[in-house]
Enzyme design. Sequence first.
Site, short mmCIF file in Angstrom:
data_model
loop_
_atom_site.label_atom_id
_atom_site.label_comp_id
_atom_site.label_asym_id
_atom_site.label_seq_id
_atom_site.Cartn_x
_atom_site.Cartn_y
_atom_site.Cartn_z
N ASP A 101 0.86 -1.19 0.00
CA ASP A 101 0.00 0.00 0.00
C ASP A 101 0.89 1.23 0.00
O ASP A 101 2.12 1.12 -0.06
CB ASP A 101 -0.97 -0.02 1.20
CG ASP A 101 -2.31 0.59 0.81
OD1 ASP A 101 -2.32 1.77 0.43
OD2 ASP A 101 -3.34 -0.10 0.88
N HIS A 127 -2.86 3.14 -4.51
CA HIS A 127 -2.29 2.60 -3.26
C HIS A 127 -0.85 2.11 -3.48
O HIS A 127 -0.46 1.06 -2.97
CB HIS A 127 -3.17 1.48 -2.71
CG HIS A 127 -4.45 1.98 -2.09
ND1 HIS A 127 -4.48 2.64 -0.88
CD2 HIS A 127 -5.73 1.94 -2.53
CE1 HIS A 127 -5.73 2.97 -0.59
NE2 HIS A 127 -6.51 2.56 -1.58
N GLU A 153 -9.82 2.41 -5.17
CA GLU A 153 -9.48 3.78 -4.78
C GLU A 153 -8.29 4.35 -5.56
O GLU A 153 -7.23 4.61 -4.99
CB GLU A 153 -9.19 3.82 -3.27
CG GLU A 153 -10.41 3.46 -2.45
CD GLU A 153 -10.17 3.49 -0.95
OE1 GLU A 153 -11.09 3.88 -0.23
OE2 GLU A 153 -9.07 3.09 -0.50
C1 ACM Z 1 -10.84 -0.80 0.36
O1 ACM Z 1 -11.37 -0.74 1.47
N1 ACM Z 1 -10.20 0.23 -0.15
C2 ACM Z 1 -10.91 -2.01 -0.45
#
Ligand code: ACM
Length: 546
Positions: free
Chosen positions: A179, A250, A313
């Site tokens: 991440d 991420h 995201e």
């Molecule tokens: C997530 O909670 N971004 C998968």
Amino acid sequence: MTPTMLLPRPDSVASGNGVFTLDTSTGITASGELAPTARWLQSVLRPATGLPLPMTGMAAPSPGGSTLALDLDPDLPAEGYRLACGPGGVTITGGDTAGVFYGCQALRQLLPPQIYRAAEAAGVRWAVPYGNIEDAPRFRWRGAMLDVARHFMPKHGVLRFLDLLAMHRINTLHLHLTDDQGWRVEILRHPRLTEVGSWRRESQLGAAPDAPNDGRPHGGYYTQGDLREIVAYAAERHITVVPEIDVPGHSQAAIAAYPALGVRGELLETSPRWGVNTNILNAEESTLGFFLEVFDEVMDLFPGPFIGIGGDECPTDQWDADPRTRELIRERGLAGSRELQAWFLGRIGAHVAARGRRVFGWDEILEGDVPEGIVVASWRGMTGARTAARRGYDVVSCPDDQAYLDYRQSELESEPIPFAVPLTLADAYGFDPVPDGLTGDEADRILGGQANVWTEHMDSPRAVDYYVFPRLCAIAEVLWSRGERDFDDFLVRLRTHLARLDALGVEYRREDGPRPWQTRPGIPGKPATRADWAELIDGLVASIKI
Ligand code: ACM
């Protein structure tokens, strides 16, 4: 034996009259194929009982003694088992080796809770009540996701977590390995990913946007040897590990290690801040090639059928503002940055599929063309689950408001760093992986569900214990048990079960809230009401393609 002794609740229990007691004459018998399960059973029964429990083949049970007999019956369902206890001992018959393993887990629950202690518990009578159990799971994907990127879980903590999952008949560990805030998997061809990306200078303390940083470095990673050990340890417990390398968002830890992977080429640090981040990967062929090499090493390490590619995201602000990315979009005949994201994930998906694996990705993937053979993890409520099942894709349900174990556990102000909506034990128990409104065939697309443990606000295994238990006990029952749900009945069985967690030293949340040392006084959270949260999620899923 009574159903109150078992969690998750089995299909059926028939009680007998009397008890069988393990003693020095008791042996374990198993056919060759079941020898590893027998060895595991011996390893979990020996420490607390102090009994030798010798292993013998099926043909030669210990003369004159009682037995714990393990056997297979292909007519039983996959992962199902039958357990019979009488004067001669216990017979556990499974539909497959996993079924025998779950029968052994049930046997542990039929013994006094001290069986979970790691050294001899003196003065305990190791009695198993006579009776019969028939049992099989409702879903084949019974998962938990552990985010080891935001806070690293040391290897021994992961192994302990696997034992706790197996105890709850969870058969899938989804490891969120990368991440913005950390890269946790050693990649031999690209060593800076861990040299640079496995640690950060400091961490945001709290959930509020203006929360301060703590000024304290955090880091850690798994070597490839560590990961092979984790995978093998999981396999011995019938758990498949699903690795996730999250792209193209991420990804700041990777960009910190190799700035050429970023859109702007600027030097970034492994992020100390939580939240959704605009520093995403660029879409050059060279970046794709870099990640195909990463996925090759990951696929060598994780032999299971599913490979996580993230896809969640991913704000496209930097792509939209970047002339070179706009040129790539034109060259590839794409309509815009959303299509570019689908293109990126599609290329990685094709590479994963070419190696005979299936892509596992978050429900944002439904916003564009979807990679072949995908399994969709529906996290923004159940919209993704419903849509994916209707479009003919396999689904794992993990709706945030029912299965995100980082969400606060009650309305109490003393909850540590209270985040999002209250997700109580009853809410977790009310989770249903199958959304309403599906036809039978569509519902068959729901492989199961999982609890997701995001660790921004869990900076130690002790904190993970607090957030995960006992809510994971409820979700385990949702994923395993068939038939009507009954929360009051669950609570009765949970009381017995907590004694087992106590014996194991699990620091679960007490019914009346956190103990003083489980609170985080003064560290700001970001609580929300259910109504506000639902509106937020509705806005996020509006772009899913029906
Ligand atoms: C997530 O909670 N971004 C998968």
